[in-house]
Design a protein around this motif. Structure first.
Motif, PDB file in Angstrom:
ATOM      1  N   ILE A   1     -49.955  83.747   7.105  1.00  0.00           N
ATOM      2  CA  ILE A   1     -51.201  83.040   7.475  1.00  0.00           C
ATOM      3  C   ILE A   1     -51.474  83.328   8.955  1.00  0.00           C
ATOM      4  O   ILE A   1     -50.617  83.091   9.811  1.00  0.00           O
ATOM      5  CB  ILE A   1     -51.078  81.541   7.230  1.00  0.00           C
TER       6      ILE A   1
ATOM      7  N   LYS B   1     -56.256  79.204  10.613  1.00  0.00           N
ATOM      8  CA  LYS B   1     -56.746  78.088   9.810  1.00  0.00           C
ATOM      9  C   LYS B   1     -58.197  77.861  10.220  1.00  0.00           C
ATOM     10  O   LYS B   1     -58.486  77.595  11.393  1.00  0.00           O
ATOM     11  CB  LYS B   1     -55.919  76.832  10.065  1.00  0.00           C
TER      12      LYS B   1
ATOM     13  N   LEU C   1     -57.909  79.346   4.700  1.00  0.00           N
ATOM     14  CA  LEU C   1     -56.884  80.053   5.450  1.00  0.00           C
ATOM     15  C   LEU C   1     -57.159  81.557   5.433  1.00  0.00           C
ATOM     16  O   LEU C   1     -57.552  82.120   4.402  1.00  0.00           O
ATOM     17  CB  LEU C   1     -55.508  79.812   4.818  1.00  0.00           C
TER      18      LEU C   1
ATOM     19  N   THR D   1     -60.369  76.616   0.741  1.00  0.00           N
ATOM     20  CA  THR D   1     -59.713  75.304   0.722  1.00  0.00           C
ATOM     21  C   THR D   1     -59.446  74.845  -0.708  1.00  0.00           C
ATOM     22  O   THR D   1     -58.388  74.280  -1.018  1.00  0.00           O
ATOM     23  CB  THR D   1     -60.584  74.273   1.458  1.00  0.00           C
TER      24      THR D   1
ATOM     25  N   GLU E   1     -49.760  71.980   1.910  1.00  0.00           N
ATOM     26  CA  GLU E   1     -50.027  72.099   3.347  1.00  0.00           C
ATOM     27  C   GLU E   1     -49.284  73.307   3.910  1.00  0.00           C
ATOM     28  O   GLU E   1     -48.112  73.531   3.641  1.00  0.00           O
ATOM     29  CB  GLU E   1     -49.550  70.828   4.060  1.00  0.00           C
TER      30      GLU E   1
ATOM     31  N   ASN F   1     -49.034  76.069   7.628  1.00  0.00           N
ATOM     32  CA  ASN F   1     -49.321  76.273   9.048  1.00  0.00           C
ATOM     33  C   ASN F   1     -49.460  77.766   9.349  1.00  0.00           C
ATOM     34  O   ASN F   1     -48.961  78.615   8.604  1.00  0.00           O
ATOM     35  CB  ASN F   1     -48.200  75.694   9.918  1.00  0.00           C
TER      36      ASN F   1
END
Length: 508
Positions: free
Chosen positions: A433, A436, A441, A455, A461, A463
Motif C-alpha cells: 500500500i 491512503k 487505497l 473503499t 483496516e 496502513n
C-alpha cells in the motif's frame, strides 16, 4: 454781410478763371520775403507764398491754382496746383514710394512727394510705431478728392501673386531657410515662403531636421506643389535626384525566395537586411508564422538568419514586404511527403506556457505539445525551457489549420499498458500500500503504475506500507486505471473453504 458770404458772392461775380480751384497762367512781377506777387491779367494782383516759387525769378511764367479772392488780391498757390496735379497722376492700384511720417489715429501719415497719404493700421502689416521714419513701397487702395489711402499688405499680396505667376511646377530654385519646425522647414523664396516637409529632405528617413539644415542656409529645392490661387508652395530636396526605389524594385520579383538577417526588432514586425544587397525589407508579425500569439523579441535577435519570400513591392510606401509564412505554405502543400503521424522527430523549444509549449522543427515548421502530453505520470514529468532540444512523436496533423500536435509521452509505453502486460483480470496479487486516499487505497503494481482498491472493496483496516492481497476486478484503458478488490479475495477464500467443508462432509 459776413466775410464768408461776401467772399462767396465775389467769387460768383469773378470771371470763371478766378473762381476758387481755377488754374491760371501768371507772370512773377516781384518777390518779397514772405509773399510774391503775380500778374494774372486782372485788376487784382495774384499773391503767392514766396517759398512756393523760390526756384523761379521775376518775369518767369508760372501756373497756379486760385484759392480765394480778397479785397486787394487773388490768393493763389503753386503748391496746391502741384499737389492736385500729382494727385491726378495717381490711380488706384498704382505702386508708389513713400515715407511713414508719424502714427495717427487709426493708422499712419505717409509722405508721397508733395502729398500726405493715409495708411490704415489694418493695411500696414505693422504694430505700433515700428515703421515710422522708414520708406516703403505702397499700393494705392483708394483715391478721392480729399486724398489717397494706401496699403502695404495689398502690395505684399500683389508682389507675391505676381511672383508666383512666374514660377513653374517642377522648377528648381534657390531658397533660404527662414524657420525650422519639428516637421519641416519654412523656406524664403523672393517675397513669399514655402514648406519643405521633413519627408522631402532625403529618400532615406530623416528623424532630426536640425542635423541637416540650419537657419540662413541657401539651398536648391524643387517645386513639387504650386497653388497659385492660395499662394502655397511645397519644396523638395530629395526629388532633385532620382528615386533610388525605382532601381531597387527592379532587383526583385514577387514570389522569389531570399535570405537575410534581422536588423531591427519592432513590436509589430522585423526589419531585415536582404543578403547580398544594401536593401531592407519589412516582415509584419502576421507574416512570420501561423501562431496567433508570440513575442518577437523572445523568438528573434538582431543578426538572426531568416528565409523568406518577396510578397509585395509597395511603390507608395517604397517598401519590400517579406513573408516567412509563405515558406511554410510551400511546406504545408507537401506536408504528406515531409512528416506523418507516428513519426518521431526532433525540435527546439521556442517558448513555453502553462498549458504547453511550441517547438520549432529543422524545416521551420512548428509543433505544439500540450502539457498533459509531457509524461504519463507526475513522477516522470520533466520541465522544459526555451531552446531545449527535445524529441517527440507526431500524434496529429491538421492540414486545414496548419497545425502539428506532438507528444513526448507517446514515445514510451503507457504505464497502464505495461501493467496490463504483467497482470490479467481476476489475478490475485499481494502488493504494498503506497497511499491512503478518500476513495480507497493505492497499491504499487509496477514501478510506474498504481492500482486502486476502492473503499467498498476493502475488508479490514490497513496502513501505508502494509502488504495487501487483492484480486484485479476491472481495467479501463481510457481512464488508465486498474481496480482491485480485497473483498473478492476474502469472499473467494471463504467460498473455497465452504466448498471444501461441503465436499468433506458430503462425502461422509
Amino acid at each position: 454781410m459776413s466775410d464768408m458770404n461776401f467772399e462767396q458772392l465775389l467769387a460768383d461775380y469773378l470771371p470763371g478763371d478766378y473762381k476758387p480751384g481755377a488754374v491760371i497762367e501768371a507772370t512773377i512781377t516781384r518777390k518779397e520775403l514772405e509773399y510774391s506777387f503775380l500778374d494774372i491779367s486782372s485788376k487784382l494782383e495774384g499773391r503767392v507764398r514766396s517759398f512756393e516759387i523760390k526756384d523761379l525769378n521775376v518775369g518767369d511764367k508760372v501756373s497756379v491754382q486760385v484759392i480765394r479772392t480778397e479785397e486787394d488780391f487773388v490768393i493763389v498757390s503753386k503748391l496746391a496746383l502741384d499737389r492736385l496735379r500729382e494727385l491726378e497722376s495717381y490711380n488706384v492700384s498704382d505702386v508708389v514710394s513713400g515715407t511713414v511720417v508719424k502714427q495717427i489715429k487709426g493708422g499712419y501719415n505717409v509722405k508721397i512727394k508733395n502729398i500726405n497719404a493715409f495708411l490704415p493700421l489694418s493695411l500696414s502689416g505693422a504694430k505700433g510705431n515700428e515703421i515710422v521714419g522708414k520708406t516703403f513701397d505702397f499700393l494705392i487702395k483708394e483715391k478721392n478728392k480729399k486724398g489717397i489711402t494706401l496699403s502695404k499688405t495689398d502690395l505684399t499680396r500683389k508682389e507675391i501673386s505676381d511672383f508666383i505667376e512666374t514660377l513653374e511646377l517642377g522648377a528648381v530654385v534657390s531658397a533660404t531657410v527662414k524657420e525650422i519646425l519639428d516637421f519641416g522647414a519654412v523656406l524664403e523664396l523672393g517675397p513669399t515662403t514655402g514648406l519643405l516637409h521633413i519627408s522631402e529632405l532625403s529618400w532615406e528617413q530623416t528623424n532630426d531636421i536640425n542635423s541637416v539644415l540650419k537657419i540662413g542656409d541657401v539651398i536648391d529645392v524643387k517645386i513639387i506643389e504650386l497653388n497659385k490661387e492660395k499662394a502655397k508652395i511645397k519644396f523638395s530636396i530629395k526629388q532633385l535626384t532620382e528615386n533610388p526605389w525605382l532601381a531597387t524594385k527592379q532587383k526583385y520579383t514577387i514570389g522569389e525566395k531570399r535570405t537575410g538577417v534581422v536588423k531591427e526588432i519592432l513590436d509589430f514586425g522585423l526589419i531585415i537586411n536582404i543578403d547580398g544587397t544594401n536593401d531592407e525589407g519589412f516582415m509584419h508579425i502576421s507574416d512570420i508564422n501561423y501562431r496567433k500569439f508570440f513575442k518577437l523579441d523572445k523568438n528573434f535577435k538582431v543578426g538572426d538568419k531568416v528565409t523568406f519570400v518577396i510578397t509585395n513591392l509597395n511603390d507608395e510606401k517604397q517598401r519590400i514586404s517579406l513573408s516567412s509564412k509563405a515558406i511554410l505554405d510551400e511546406l504545408w502543400e507537401n506536408i504528406d511527403n515531409i512528416i506523418a503521424v507516428g513519426d518521431i522527430i526532433k525540435g527546439k523549444v521556442l517558448f513555453t506556457q502553462d498549458y504547453g509549449m511550441f517547438v520549432e522543427l529543422d524545416n521551420k515548421l512548428e509543433a505544439f505539445i500540450r502539457r498533459n502530453e509531457y509524461a504519463w505520470t507526475k513522477s516522470e514529468l520533466t520541465e522544459f525551457n526555451e531552446n531545449d532540444e527535445i524529441e517527440f512523436r507526431v500524434i496529429a496533423i491538421d492540414k486545414e489549420n496548419k497545425k502539428i500536435t506532438g507528444s513526448i509521452k507517446e514515445m514510451y509505453i503507457s504505464p497502464w499498458v505495461e501493467a496490463m502486460d504483467q497482470f490479467r483480470m481476476g489475478q490475485v496479487v499481494t502488493v504494498p500500500i503506497t497511499d491512503k486516499i478518500e476513495s480507497g487505497l493505492l497499491v504499487q503494481l509496477t514501478n510506474r503504475f498504481k492500482g486502486l482498491i476502492p473503499t467498498r472493496e476493502i475488508v479490514s483496516e490497513h496502513n501505508v506500507g502494509d502488504e495487501i492481497t487483492a484480486a484485479i476486478i476491472d481495467s479501463n484503458e481510457k481512464k488508465s486505471s486498474i481496480i482491485l478488490s480485497e473483498k473478492k479475495v476474502v469472499n473467494n477464500k471463504q467460498k473455497a473453504e465452504m466448498d471444501e467443508l461441503m465436499k468433506k462432509y458430503g462425502a461422509e
